[in-house]
Structures are given as C-alpha cells and as structure tokens.
Design a protein around this motif. Structure first.
Motif, PDB file in Angstrom:
ATOM      1  N   ILE A 346      52.479   7.408 111.096  1.00 33.13           N
ATOM      2  CA  ILE A 346      51.859   6.170 110.620  1.00 33.13           C
ATOM      3  C   ILE A 346      50.432   6.426 110.160  1.00 33.13           C
ATOM      4  CG2 ILE A 346      51.018   3.895 111.349  1.00 33.13           C
ATOM      5  CD1 ILE A 346      53.483   3.600 113.059  1.00 33.13           C
ATOM      6  N   GLY A 347      49.704   7.267 110.869  1.00 35.48           N
ATOM      7  CA  GLY A 347      48.319   7.562 110.509  1.00 35.48           C
ATOM      8  C   GLY A 347      48.195   8.126 109.100  1.00 35.48           C
ATOM      9  N   LYS A 348      49.091   9.039 108.741  1.00 36.10           N
ATOM     10  CA  LYS A 348      49.056   9.636 107.410  1.00 36.10           C
ATOM     11  C   LYS A 348      49.430   8.628 106.331  1.00 36.10           C
ATOM     12  CE  LYS A 348      49.895  14.432 108.805  1.00 36.10           C
ATOM     13  NZ  LYS A 348      50.800  15.596 108.707  1.00 36.10           N
ATOM     14  N   LEU A 349      50.358   7.736 106.646  1.00 35.28           N
ATOM     15  CA  LEU A 349      50.747   6.718 105.676  1.00 35.28           C
ATOM     16  C   LEU A 349      49.628   5.706 105.459  1.00 35.28           C
ATOM     17  CD1 LEU A 349      54.473   6.157 106.696  1.00 35.28           C
ATOM     18  CD2 LEU A 349      53.593   7.354 104.689  1.00 35.28           C
ATOM     19  N   LEU A 350      48.896   5.399 106.516  1.00 38.92           N
ATOM     20  CA  LEU A 350      47.743   4.514 106.364  1.00 38.92           C
ATOM     21  C   LEU A 350      46.668   5.187 105.504  1.00 38.92           C
ATOM     22  CD1 LEU A 350      47.426   3.098 110.002  1.00 38.92           C
ATOM     23  CD2 LEU A 350      48.253   1.891 107.977  1.00 38.92           C
ATOM     24  N   LEU A 351      46.506   6.491 105.666  1.00 38.03           N
ATOM     25  CA  LEU A 351      45.562   7.236 104.834  1.00 38.03           C
ATOM     26  C   LEU A 351      46.003   7.207 103.375  1.00 38.03           C
ATOM     27  CD1 LEU A 351      43.183   9.152 104.381  1.00 38.03           C
ATOM     28  CD2 LEU A 351      44.664  11.057 105.032  1.00 38.03           C
ATOM     29  N   LEU A 352      47.303   7.317 103.143  1.00 31.86           N
ATOM     30  CA  LEU A 352      47.836   7.267 101.792  1.00 31.86           C
ATOM     31  C   LEU A 352      47.502   5.936 101.130  1.00 31.86           C
ATOM     32  CD1 LEU A 352      49.582   8.699  99.633  1.00 31.86           C
ATOM     33  CD2 LEU A 352      51.579   7.622 100.667  1.00 31.86           C
ATOM     34  N   ALA A 353      47.622   4.846 101.886  1.00 34.06           N
ATOM     35  CA  ALA A 353      47.292   3.525 101.353  1.00 34.06           C
ATOM     36  C   ALA A 353      45.803   3.411 101.028  1.00 34.06           C
ATOM     37  CB  ALA A 353      47.703   2.445 102.354  1.00 34.06           C
ATOM     38  N   GLU A 354      44.972   4.031 101.854  1.00 37.63           N
ATOM     39  CA  GLU A 354      43.525   3.998 101.619  1.00 37.63           C
ATOM     40  C   GLU A 354      43.131   4.753 100.357  1.00 37.63           C
ATOM     41  OE1 GLU A 354      41.640   5.479 105.094  1.00 37.63           O
ATOM     42  OE2 GLU A 354      42.276   3.810 106.381  1.00 37.63           O
ATOM     43  N   LEU A 355      43.938   5.746  99.978  1.00 35.37           N
ATOM     44  CA  LEU A 355      43.649   6.513  98.769  1.00 35.37           C
ATOM     45  C   LEU A 355      43.878   5.693  97.507  1.00 35.37           C
ATOM     46  CD1 LEU A 355      45.269   9.954  99.729  1.00 35.37           C
ATOM     47  CD2 LEU A 355      42.835   9.381  99.669  1.00 35.37           C
ATOM     48  N   TYR A 356      44.631   4.594  97.634  1.00 35.16           N
ATOM     49  CA  TYR A 356      44.941   3.740  96.489  1.00 35.16           C
ATOM     50  C   TYR A 356      44.604   2.279  96.782  1.00 35.16           C
ATOM     51  CZ  TYR A 356      47.363   7.773  94.575  1.00 35.16           C
ATOM     52  OH  TYR A 356      47.650   9.026  94.085  1.00 35.16           O
ATOM     53  N   PRO A 357      43.316   1.952  96.917  1.00 43.10           N
ATOM     54  CA  PRO A 357      42.920   0.576  97.222  1.00 43.10           C
ATOM     55  C   PRO A 357      43.290  -0.418  96.132  1.00 43.10           C
ATOM     56  CG  PRO A 357      41.022   1.909  96.623  1.00 43.10           C
ATOM     57  CD  PRO A 357      42.166   2.845  96.787  1.00 43.10           C
ATOM     58  N   ASP A 359      46.146  -0.555  94.655  1.00 42.68           N
ATOM     59  CA  ASP A 359      47.542  -0.940  94.874  1.00 42.68           C
ATOM     60  C   ASP A 359      47.782  -1.545  96.254  1.00 42.68           C
ATOM     61  OD1 ASP A 359      48.332   0.110  92.329  1.00 42.68           O
ATOM     62  OD2 ASP A 359      48.173   2.115  93.186  1.00 42.68           O
ATOM     63  N   PHE A 360      46.840  -1.316  97.190  1.00 37.54           N
ATOM     64  CA  PHE A 360      46.963  -1.869  98.537  1.00 37.54           C
ATOM     65  C   PHE A 360      45.670  -2.623  98.861  1.00 37.54           C
ATOM     66  CE2 PHE A 360      49.780   1.771  98.496  1.00 37.54           C
ATOM     67  CZ  PHE A 360      50.906   1.323  99.175  1.00 37.54           C
ATOM     68  N   SER A 361      45.761  -3.926  98.869  1.00 39.80           N
ATOM     69  CA  SER A 361      44.574  -4.727  99.160  1.00 39.80           C
ATOM     70  C   SER A 361      44.141  -4.531 100.611  1.00 39.80           C
ATOM     71  CB  SER A 361      44.867  -6.206  98.913  1.00 39.80           C
ATOM     72  OG  SER A 361      45.813  -6.685  99.853  1.00 39.80           O
ATOM     73  N   LEU A 362      42.938  -4.994 100.942  1.00 40.67           N
ATOM     74  CA  LEU A 362      42.423  -4.864 102.296  1.00 40.67           C
ATOM     75  C   LEU A 362      43.338  -5.575 103.285  1.00 40.67           C
ATOM     76  CD1 LEU A 362      40.211  -3.894 104.180  1.00 40.67           C
ATOM     77  CD2 LEU A 362      38.947  -5.998 103.689  1.00 40.67           C
ATOM     78  N   THR A 363      43.828  -6.729 102.875  1.00 43.64           N
ATOM     79  CA  THR A 363      44.740  -7.488 103.744  1.00 43.64           C
ATOM     80  C   THR A 363      46.038  -6.714 103.977  1.00 43.64           C
ATOM     81  OG1 THR A 363      43.842  -9.573 102.908  1.00 43.64           O
ATOM     82  CG2 THR A 363      45.978  -9.662 104.026  1.00 43.64           C
TER      83      THR A 363
END
Length: 436
Positions: A346-357, A359-363
């Motif tokens: 899960i930690g790595k997937l959360l990092l992946l989302a952070e790399l593409y703000p 496409d993935f909003s803060l919410t």
C-alpha cells in the motif's frame, strides 16, 4: 477494367497514387487519434539522417486503448532543419496542433538519451516539463542497458582485451569476398556433415546461413550475438584464420593473425567467452523484455534485480538505473498478482499516486489508503487465477509510461526500405505518407 478507359485516364499517375495514399493515411491517423480520444498518452521521439543526409524526427505515441491494452503507434516522421532543442520542441508543438493533441494529457516522454534530448537545462525533456510537470522523462532502459554492458566491458582489462580480439577476428574474416566465401563454404560443409551424422536435424527455418557480427557500442544486444555466432562457427572461423596465415605475404598481418589463432586456442579466451555468454545472456533477456510493447513489468523488474546482484555490474547499473528513474516501475510491480498478490504494498501505491497529483486529487489520496485495504481483499478472491501483471492490466490497469524506444528505432528500419539510393529524392510528405 481499364480496357475502355483513355490512355491518360488509368488512375496510375504519381499524382493519383499520392492522393490515394494521402487519403489512406488520413484514415489511419484518425483511427489512432480516435483510439486515444481525450485520454493520457506518452511521447517517444528520436532523430536520424536519411539516405539524402536530411535530419528526420520520428514520433511514436504510447497509450491505452478502449480494451485497456497498451498500444504504441507511429504518428509521423518529420524533417527538421536541425536537432537543436528549440527546433525539436517547435516541431512537436506543430505536430500536436495539427492533430489536436493536448500537451496537458502527456504523462511520459522517452528518448534515447542524447544530450540535446535530455539536457537538464536546455533539453527537450526540460522544455516539455516546464509546460507539463507530469510528463515524466524515462531514458530508454534498453539503451541504458547497452551503455552498462559497454562500460563494464571497457573497465575490465581482460574483458576489454577479449572483445578487441573478437572484433579483430570478425574484421579479418570479413575483410574480403574470398574470405567470406571460404567461411560460408566451411560452415556449409560442417552443417552437412552434422546432418549426415544425425547430430542436428533439418527443418524449416533451421541452419540458415549466418555471418559473424561485429559488436557495436550503440547496437542493443550486439555483444551477446557476436559471442553466440562466434561460438557456433568456431571451427570455421579458426580455419579461415589459419588459411589467412598460410596464404599471407605481409609479416605484420601474419603476426596479428597467428596471435589471434593462439588466443582462440588458449584457456583464458575460451573461459572468458563462456563466462561472457552466461553474463550477457541475462542482459540479453532483460533487453528483449524491455523492448516489448506490452512488456511484463514485473518480469523486467525481476531481471533488473538479478542484474544488480552481479558484482561487476552493480556500480554501473546503479549509476545508469538510478532510484528516481525506476521508482515508478517499482511501485507498479507491487501489483503483481502472483502468489495471491504477495508483493502488494500500500505504501508504494500511495507513493505512485503522489507522483501524479494531476490525476489523483488531495481528497482522492486521503481516502486511497482505505480503498486499497478493501481492494486487496476483493481482488485476492476475484483475480485468483491471474498469474502476471500483463493479464491483470487487461482487466483493471495499463501502463502508458514508455520504458524503451524500440518502436521508434524500428521506424528507421522501415524508412531505409522506402527511401533508398534509387529513391533518394523522395519528398518529405510522400515519405511520411508511405511510412504511415
């Protein structure tokens, strides 16, 4: 059908042919653009001179189609007056405007690593990143791998001497038509003898005529193929060298030839060729994997890790394949469904989302952790029969980031078929239409 048509109305004139081709490429291009629609995509670019010494830039797009499969499509080949960063960027902007492609939808850019393409301050990569910070740059992994092989070969004296000897062997055998013919005849006789003894079997596509291949610093996998071909034609190559020495009249050439014969008959040379065959066999598998359009990322990462345990290549691999350049692939690899998603992180997937703000909003990122907890419980049951990331991608995920520029490189192979010495005045538009 044209029996009653006037002689000047056969619909075969160059103008008509070009009009028909232009209509076809318009349809082909529309299919590609409609396939992309308003989705994200990546850009792969490279440049090279054609037969008439004109700089040509080819452009390939990588995207995910409606069936959620990774697709790479050749879009255009464009003549550029020079390969400066400004010129390349202007050409890309004009091409995007022509096909109504939005730079904001760009999520990756892949080049071969030339300085004018990836310079930190004035490179094409940086100019695009200034307009779209999410268009992540990926230095072609297959190109980096070749640089690793070359760097390691040059840094080790024994390996460096070995490849210098191999290059001289290839050069001497291929120095004249007489030597090449002798080499082919010896190989033919050897194969016939092996077939008669039953050591090998015949069949369609088997035992085709081959030649020795010179290793090249810029040709992917060439060092490995050079070794394979030399080992498979060992006796014939050695026989040609002995004939060259027997027939030689130049003392200098005779000295080089007898030295190479002694090398080939030495324990060290034979040991090194078998050692390098084993080591380069691993890099070759990785190179082939990286060049696949819909490559299995998990396999690529796995082979990459195997490469990093080879002590002689650790430093060079770490230098070329830095942590920042592979973190995206590492994050995606944790989705490997093998062994009931044992690599899920899960930690790595959360990092992946952070790399593409974008496409993935803060919410979305806030609630993503809880969603992933639920997700892994569901997919372990629903996707229990899936064994690799490629199969998983077809159902729920696909990767648009380019890993290797193999598709772009292949465009120039096609260009050399269309624009040849006999057709060296072919126009830029006609060549582009023919290639598409």
């Amino acid at each position: 059908m044209n029996e009653n048509a006037p002689g000047n109305n056969q619909m075969k004139s160059p103008t008509v042919q070009k009009d028909l081709t232009r209509a076809c490429i318009a349809e082909v291009t529309n299919v590609i653009l409609n396939d992309i629609k308003d989705n994200i995509f990546s850009l792969m670019v490279d440049e090279c001179r054609d037969i008439s010494i004109k700089e040509q830039m080819r452009v390939v797009l990588r995207y995910v189609n409606k069936h959620e499969c990774v697709i790479e499509r050749f879009l255009a080949i464009v003549h550029v007056s020079d390969t400066s960063t400004i010129s390349l960027k202007k050409t890309i902007d004009e091409l995007f405007a022509k096909h109504k492609l939005s730079l904001s939808k760009l999520r990756g850019q892949g080049y071969d690593g030339a300085s004018n393409m990836r310079g930190e301050y004035n490179g094409l990569k940086t100019l695009i990143l200034k307009e779209n910070s999410f268009a992540r740059y990926v230095h072609c992994f297959a190109h980096q791998l070749q640089l690793v092989v070359v760097a390691v070969a040059k840094s080790n004296r024994i390996v460096s001497d070995f490849f210098q000897c191999v290059t001289m062997i290839v050069n001497i055998i291929g120095a004249s038509c007489k030597r090449k013919d002798k080499f082919r005849k010896l190989e033919h006789n050897r194969l016939v003898e092996c077939l008669e003894k039953g050591d090998i079997i015949s069949g369609k596509g088997k035992h085709q005529e081959i030649s020795l291949k010179r290793p090249g610093d810029t040709r992917w996998g060439s060092h490995y193929m050079t070794i394979i071909r030399l080992m498979s034609t060992w006796t014939s190559a050695l026989q040609v060298l002995e004939n060259v020495y027997d027939d030689g009249t130049n003392d200098d050439n005779n000295g080089i030839t007898i030295s190479l014969i002694d090398k080939m008959e030495s324990y060290e040379f034979v040991f090194v060729i078998h050692l390098m065959k084993s080591l380069l066999g691993i890099t070759n598998e990785l190179s082939l994997t990286l060049q696949q359009k819909d490559q299995n990322i998990v396999l690529a990462v796995s082979l990459f890790k195997i490469m990093k345990v080879l002590d002689t290549m650790v430093q060079e691999m770490n230098n070329r394949f830095s942590e920042s350049s592979t973190e995206v692939l590492t994050c995606i690899a944790c989705l490997d469904p093998k062994d009931s998603f044992s690599q899920f992180d899960i930690g790595k997937l959360l990092l992946l989302a952070e790399l593409y703000p974008e496409d993935f909003s803060l919410t979305n990122r806030v609630i993503l952790e809880d969603q992933l907890e639920t997700y892994i419980q569901n997919v372990r049951g629903e996707f229990s029969m899936i064994e690799d990331l490629g199969s998983l991608a077809k159902k729920m995920l696909a990767l648009v980031l380019p890993v290797a520029t193999a598709s772009v490189e292949k465009v120039f192979s096609a260009m050399k078929i269309i624009k040849i010495d006999l057709r060296n005045r072919i126009g830029d538009e006609w060549m582009n239409d023919s290639l598409i």
